[in-house]
Design a protein around this motif. Structure first.
Motif, PDB file in Angstrom:
ATOM      1  N   TRP A  14      12.436 -22.763   7.600  1.00  0.00           N
ATOM      2  CA  TRP A  14      12.321 -24.206   7.322  1.00  0.00           C
ATOM      3  C   TRP A  14      12.836 -24.522   5.910  1.00  0.00           C
ATOM      4  O   TRP A  14      13.619 -25.451   5.717  1.00  0.00           O
ATOM      5  CB  TRP A  14      10.850 -24.624   7.463  1.00  0.00           C
ATOM      6  N   VAL A  15      12.391 -23.705   4.926  1.00  0.00           N
ATOM      7  CA  VAL A  15      12.768 -23.987   3.543  1.00  0.00           C
ATOM      8  C   VAL A  15      14.283 -23.956   3.390  1.00  0.00           C
ATOM      9  O   VAL A  15      14.885 -24.847   2.785  1.00  0.00           O
ATOM     10  CB  VAL A  15      12.115 -22.961   2.591  1.00  0.00           C
ATOM     11  N   GLY A  49      19.622 -27.116   3.137  1.00  0.00           N
ATOM     12  CA  GLY A  49      20.989 -27.293   3.594  1.00  0.00           C
ATOM     13  C   GLY A  49      21.683 -26.041   4.108  1.00  0.00           C
ATOM     14  O   GLY A  49      22.882 -26.063   4.366  1.00  0.00           O
ATOM     15  N   ALA A  50      20.938 -24.933   4.224  1.00  0.00           N
ATOM     16  CA  ALA A  50      21.574 -23.731   4.754  1.00  0.00           C
ATOM     17  C   ALA A  50      21.803 -23.911   6.247  1.00  0.00           C
ATOM     18  O   ALA A  50      20.989 -24.510   6.932  1.00  0.00           O
ATOM     19  CB  ALA A  50      20.692 -22.518   4.500  1.00  0.00           C
ATOM     20  N   PRO A  51      22.929 -23.411   6.757  1.00  0.00           N
ATOM     21  CA  PRO A  51      23.108 -23.435   8.216  1.00  0.00           C
ATOM     22  C   PRO A  51      22.070 -22.538   8.892  1.00  0.00           C
ATOM     23  O   PRO A  51      21.635 -21.541   8.294  1.00  0.00           O
ATOM     24  CB  PRO A  51      24.526 -22.881   8.407  1.00  0.00           C
ATOM     25  N   SER A  95       8.282 -30.267   9.477  1.00  0.00           N
ATOM     26  CA  SER A  95       9.087 -30.174  10.692  1.00  0.00           C
ATOM     27  C   SER A  95      10.503 -29.707  10.400  1.00  0.00           C
ATOM     28  O   SER A  95      11.098 -30.040   9.384  1.00  0.00           O
ATOM     29  CB  SER A  95       9.100 -31.501  11.461  1.00  0.00           C
ATOM     30  N   VAL A  96      10.979 -28.892  11.298  1.00  0.00           N
ATOM     31  CA  VAL A  96      12.337 -28.360  11.210  1.00  0.00           C
ATOM     32  C   VAL A  96      13.218 -29.321  11.993  1.00  0.00           C
ATOM     33  O   VAL A  96      12.860 -29.729  13.099  1.00  0.00           O
ATOM     34  CB  VAL A  96      12.380 -26.956  11.840  1.00  0.00           C
ATOM     35  N   TYR A 135       9.863 -24.882  18.262  1.00  0.00           N
ATOM     36  CA  TYR A 135       8.815 -25.896  18.217  1.00  0.00           C
ATOM     37  C   TYR A 135       9.010 -26.832  17.039  1.00  0.00           C
ATOM     38  O   TYR A 135       8.325 -27.822  16.911  1.00  0.00           O
ATOM     39  CB  TYR A 135       7.442 -25.218  18.192  1.00  0.00           C
ATOM     40  N   ARG A 136       9.928 -26.445  16.140  1.00  0.00           N
ATOM     41  CA  ARG A 136      10.362 -27.263  15.020  1.00  0.00           C
ATOM     42  C   ARG A 136       9.206 -27.695  14.139  1.00  0.00           C
ATOM     43  O   ARG A 136       9.225 -28.765  13.544  1.00  0.00           O
ATOM     44  CB  ARG A 136      11.134 -28.481  15.547  1.00  0.00           C
ATOM     45  N   GLN A 137       8.174 -26.880  14.096  1.00  0.00           N
ATOM     46  CA  GLN A 137       7.043 -27.191  13.232  1.00  0.00           C
ATOM     47  C   GLN A 137       6.545 -25.904  12.584  1.00  0.00           C
ATOM     48  O   GLN A 137       6.369 -24.895  13.270  1.00  0.00           O
ATOM     49  CB  GLN A 137       5.902 -27.792  14.057  1.00  0.00           C
TER      50      GLN A 137
END
Lengths: 261, 285, 244, 280
Positions: free
Chosen positions: D39-40, D45-47, D107-108, D198-200
């Motif tokens: 997430w970080v 901005g990392a791919p 959230s991701v 799950y983008r969390q």
């Protein structure tokens, strides 16, 4: 086979581990008041005999009679109440207890009721059990180490504490597994004299596993010889010494090869 | 007394009770990771009794302890069939089940938590704590304490010496559960509110940490461990998470340097002047 | 080849090895004798680096290896066939043999050597894909020795190779040791309780008692020495009676 | 899908238990590190592939730190001391994460657009598919590594008896860190997959999932890799069923009840005695 007035009778006992027979159809008896030696090569099953008597392992078949009672059917925990106590080949004291507390553990079987367990042995100065244990230590010349954590004691002292712990149970039959191993000749002699005197004074029958044949000769009136889990001879140390099978078992001579081939 | 100080001392007293709850089974060689589960049973039961029957907390709290102890006794027999790490996991599962069960128990508020009417302050709590510490101390000056250590050190030999190993283990587990229940009761009645979420595995783990940190071989270990662990974060000030970070780091270092905990039986005997020549040698090496 | 000087080993408070010095020359069979608890196994553990030496030195081909980790000693082809055989029971027989060659630098001939071991021990060949737990005691000893050989040792140490074996199997194992010594010039350090057989095999022997070396010499000298009988507390004497 | 994440965490734990006999409670922490790092990095901005790979590297590095302070010191200590130290690491990791990134749920961002595949009524999202393939491939690779390679045999020898391994020339103190690295990789991978799926993420995301991972491992049989996978699926199924038939509140009761039951009835787990890779 059964001598006069036996305290312990091994009656056709067998024990297998997996497919391996460690004790096979073993019968022998120990005369009351005697000092009986149990000898044989490494792996012959000597310590297993002790483990079967005390219930570390259950037997497969046969009976183990202590004064006529088949103790093989009694749970291992109860057997010390019937008067069997032992030491261990590799000393097994309780490392987190002091020397005195280890000896107090030996008394447990004489005082194991609910009230016995809840006796504040460490609080009341004149507690009977505590005093008895202290006296035993003092008698053995170990008064100065009563509060030492046993793990910090030298090997020889640990062996003596283990012996005292077994004696505290006031056994009728005492099983000693290699009591002289690791002791020097002078210590061995002293130990032999101590054991002889204690067993005579208290009427304790002794069954001892030992590699040291001098020790066995001097201590034991009778000897049972095991090899591959079977009895190959019994009798006085002198007679056993002359026995052809015993010689083979120790020597691995041509004759022995034929027997086992 | 300032509210802050009282708050810290109450927490200290309750943590000491919890520590002894974990200490009893650990002294017998069993790691109980379900302490929070027993605490939550005692907490809710005593709260329910004092709410519904208007019974004094002085009675309700021991009652909660007794119920937690009974539950402990009932589960001890099957659960103690497992050993070592499996026992730790079984008690952990048990604690989580109890917590999840109470979260679904609408009669005590479910997930919303359960308010408690009766209120006790520091002196009462301190009395309970003293009682628990005194009882455990008395217990460990009897043959029971020696027997428990023997069972911990070598089950096989203890059995051959005639000790009923299973009975001692069940007794230690049950008494530990009861003490945990008392701790839960104290918590519920001081904070006037109890919610099951608080009694999570993290609480169980921290309680076990108190004991291992203080030392498992002497009755003083849990007292010391709980005290250090409660007061140290207060002294460290700073934000909560940094306190925990420092705290966990200290614990890791202590376990590396001194895996037997801060105090051992040998040291206690030395402290009491019961030293011997060989202990001194040990100290020297 | 191997030179041990005034070696001491302590476990906690047990002083297991007390100032032992010994030598094994290339192509020699040296026996270490002594009763239970005399410090024989502790000596071997220290030689392999499983127990740290308290003081004293161990030299292999003149280089000091006292502080080396075990794996480096194995790479320098100092190999122990441990007491109780220590077969890895969850691996197959074949995998056990492969494990023997784990530390080898030159692995080109390993497959051929394994085949040679199978040729020597057909029992192992027949069970090569079975877990080693199915082997009998004697087969396990064969496997342990075969595994030791695959490390391409220049000095092989054997701890109680006859333990738990019938007299017949003991003879087979001892014959194998003698053959390896003769054919490959493999130096051997043998720790045995079976004094009689060890003395038949060895070029020289040392006797340990309570961690100290009490005697050393050729087998013929030791057999005739009355104090050896004392060290063995009667057993050596008995053996001699029968042998004579 | 959650089942396969449990399974990967279960494999990480199994490796530690099977080879080192060490129940490593820091693994849920490593899982969280994997998720949070992903997430970080994405936030900065990392791919996502770079974020994922870096997360794996961070997880492996953290695992090495754990090794230095637990296993290496404690082979002689009481059996639960390393357990406790690894728990302390869990607390340490979680609170470090809180200290740096706060305790909120983060959230991701959605990375794969509307890339769901629809096959009849089944909806399969690309990250789920990738995750599943990844995990099966890694587990298959691991078991092949353990059974086929020289190092794998060395590991299995350590698992049985580390002294014997030493005598055979296995450099135990070099190989054990490798085990930690691998189990750290697996734990972090599970975290990455969780974050992408799950983008969390949040600092305590490891706890519930890690505890379920431990349950999966025990249910399957400690030390048995495929057992851990089956155990993960069983736990996942038990969850799904209890949600369906008793409601969401009963999930924990049924999962931990199952764990308790299996421990009491069959303490070695469904798939018998624990030998890593022996039956993989």
């Amino acid at each position: 086979m059964t001598g006069p007035d036996p305290i312990l009778i091994f009656d056709a006992v067998s024990k297998h581990f997996g497919g391996l027979a460690v004790i096979e159809d073993l019968s022998f008896s120990v005369r009351r008041g005697s000092c009986t030696g149990l000898i044989g090569p490494n792996g012959a099953g000597k310590t297993t005999v002790f483990n079967l008597i005390t219930g570390v392992y259950p037997i497969d078949t046969g009976r183990i009679l202590l004064d006529g009672v088949d103790i093989a059917r009694i749970p291992s925990r109860r057997r010390i109440h019937h008067g069997v106590a032992r030491n261990f080949q590799n000393i097994r004291l309780m490392p987190h207890l002091s020397a005195l507390e280890n000896i107090l553990i030996g008394q447990h079987c004489r005082n194991s009721g609910f009230l016995g367990v809840l006796q504040p042995v460490n609080l009341i100065p004149g507690n009977r059990w505590r005093e008895e244990a202290r006296a035993a230590l003092a008698e053995a010349g170990l008064a100065q180490i009563e509060n030492a954590t046993v793990g910090s004691l030298p090997y020889g002292l640990q062996k003596r504490i283990e012996l005292l712990r077994a004696l505290m149970a006031q056994p009728r039959l005492l099983l000693l597994d290699e009591p002289a191993a690791g002791l020097n000749p002078a210590e061995t002699d002293a130990l032999r004299e101590d054991i002889t005197a204690i067993c005579r004074d208290r009427g304790i029958t002794l069954l001892v596993v030992e590699h040291d044949m001098h020790f066995v000769d001097a201590l034991c009136s009778e000897v049972v010889v095991l090899n591959f889990g079977r009895k190959i001879a019994e009798g006085s140390p002198d007679r056993v010494r002359e026995d052809a099978l015993v010689r083979e078992a120790y020597l691995g001579t041509a004759a022995a090869e034929q027997t086992h081939a | 007394m300032s509210g802050y100080l009282e708050g810290v001392l109450v927490l200290l007293a309750i943590n000491i009770v919890y520590a002894y709850a974990a200490f009893l089974p650990i002294a017998a060689g069993q790691l109980n990771l379900g302490i929070a589960g027993f605490a939550v049973i005692g907490g809710y039961f005593s709260a329910f009794v004092s709410n519904q029957l208007a019974v004094s907390p002085l009675l309700a709290i021991p009652l909660g302890g007794a119920v937690a102890g009974l539950v402990g006794l009932a589960v001890a027999v099957p659960v103690l069939r497992t050993r070592g790490i499996y026992l730790a996991l079984a008690t952990f599962a048990l604690g989580e089940m109890v917590r999840a069960g109470i979260l679904n128990l609408e009669v005590v508020g479910g997930a919303a938590g359960y308010p408690v009417t009766a209120f006790i302050r520091l002196p009462t709590i301190a009395l309970f704590t003293l009682g628990v510490v005194g009882l455990v101390w008395l217990l460990f000056s009897t043959r029971f304490g020696i027997a428990i250590t023997a069972v911990h050190d070598d089950e096989r030999v203890a059995d051959l010496m005639g000790l009923n190993v299973r009975a001692f283990q069940v007794a230690a587990f049950t008494m530990g559960s009861a003490i945990a229940g008392i701790g839960g009761g104290l918590y519920a009645h001081h904070f006037s509110y109890i919610e099951a979420q608080y009694f999570s595995i993290s609480l169980s783990i921290s309680i076990v940490l108190y004991v291992l940190f203080g030392g498992t071989q002497s009755v003083l270990g849990p007292l010391l461990g709980a005290t250090v662990f409660t007061l140290l974060p207060e002294l460290l000030r700073g934000s909560a998470q940094w306190r925990y970070v420092i705290f966990a780091a200290i614990l890791i270092v202590v376990m590396v340097v001194r895996p037997q905990g801060l105090v051992t039986g040998t040291q206690i005997r030395r402290l009491l002047g019961l030293r011997s020549e060989f202990d001194r040698k040990e100290q020297a090496t | 080849m191997l030179e041990v000087n005034d070696l001491h080993v302590r476990y906690g408070r047990v002083h297991a090895v007390r100032g032992v010095s010994l030598k094994v020359a290339a192509g020699e069979i040296v026996a270490v004798l002594g009763a239970n608890g005399a410090g024989k196994s502790s000596l071997l553990k220290a030689l392999m680096g499983l127990e740290p030496a308290d003081s004293g030195s161990i030299k292999l081909d003149g280089g000091d290896i006292t502080r080396w980790p075990t794996s480096r000693r194995v790479r320098e082809r100092l190999v122990l066939v441990p007491e109780g055989r220590r077969i890895v029971t969850s691996l197959t027989v074949h995998e056990n043999l492969l494990m023997g060659a784990f530390a080898r630098k030159d692995t080109r001939t390993v497959d051929a050597e394994i085949d040679a071991i199978y040729a020597r021990f057909p029992n192992l060949a027949a069970r090569r894909q079975l877990p080693a737990s199915v082997l009998s005691g004697g087969e396990q000893q064969m496997l342990a020795i075969g595994r030791g050989l695959l490390a391409d040792p220049k000095l092989m140490m054997l701890d109680e190779p006859s333990l738990g074996l019938s007299p017949l199997l003991t003879r087979t194992v001892f014959a194998l040791i003698a053959e390896l010594n003769r054919q490959r010039g493999l130096a051997i350090l043998l720790v045995e309780q079976n004094t009689h057989m060890a003395l038949e095999l060895a070029n020289r022997a040392y006797v340990l008692e309570l961690g100290s070396k009490v005697m050393e010499g050729a087998p013929s000298d030791l057999r005739d020495d009355p104090s050896l009988r004392d060290a063995y507390l009667g057993r050596a004497e008995k053996r001699k009676t029968v042998a004579g | 899908m959650l089942g396969s994440i449990y399974a990967i965490v279960g494999v990480a734990l199994t490796l530690s238990i099977g080879v080192l006999k060490f129940l490593n409670f820091s693994i849920p922490g490593l899982f969280m590190i994997g998720g949070m790092t992903t997430w970080v990095l994405i936030r900065h901005g990392a791919p996502w592939p770079i974020a994922a790979l870096s997360a794996l590297a961070v997880g492996a590095a953290a695992s090495l730190v754990v090794e230095r302070f637990t296993w290496r010191w404690m082979r002689t200590a009481q059996e639960f001391v390393p357990l406790v130290s690894s728990m302390a690491f869990l607390i340490l990791f979680e609170n470090l994460a809180v200290a740096f990134w706060g305790s909120e749920l983060q959230s991701v961002p959605q990375l794969f657009g509307t890339s769901d595949w629809r096959i009849a009524n089944l909806v399969i999202s690309i990250p789920q598919l990738v995750g599943l393939l990844c995990s099966v491939a890694m587990i298959w690779g691991l078991s092949a590594f353990l059974t086929r390679t020289r190092l794998g045999r060395g590991l299995r020898t350590i698992a049985e008896d580390s002294n014997t391994a030493l005598l055979l020339g296995v450099d135990v103190n070099r190989i054990v860190p490798l085990v930690f690295v691998i189990s750290g990789l697996f734990a972090a991978l599970a975290g990455v997959l969780f974050a992408l799926n799950y983008r969390q993420v949040h600092p305590f995301m490891g706890e519930a999932l890690g505890l379920k991972g431990i349950s999966a491992m025990v249910v399957g049989g400690m030390g048995n890799i495929w057992g851990a996978i089956v155990g993960g699926l069983i736990i996942g199924l038990a969850e799904a069923f209890s949600i369906r038939y008793f409601g969401a509140d009963f999930v924990d009761i049924s999962v931990y009840g199952l764990l308790l039951l299996i421990l009491i009835v069959r303490p070695t787990g469904l798939f018998g005695d624990a030998r890593t890779g022996a039956r993989a």
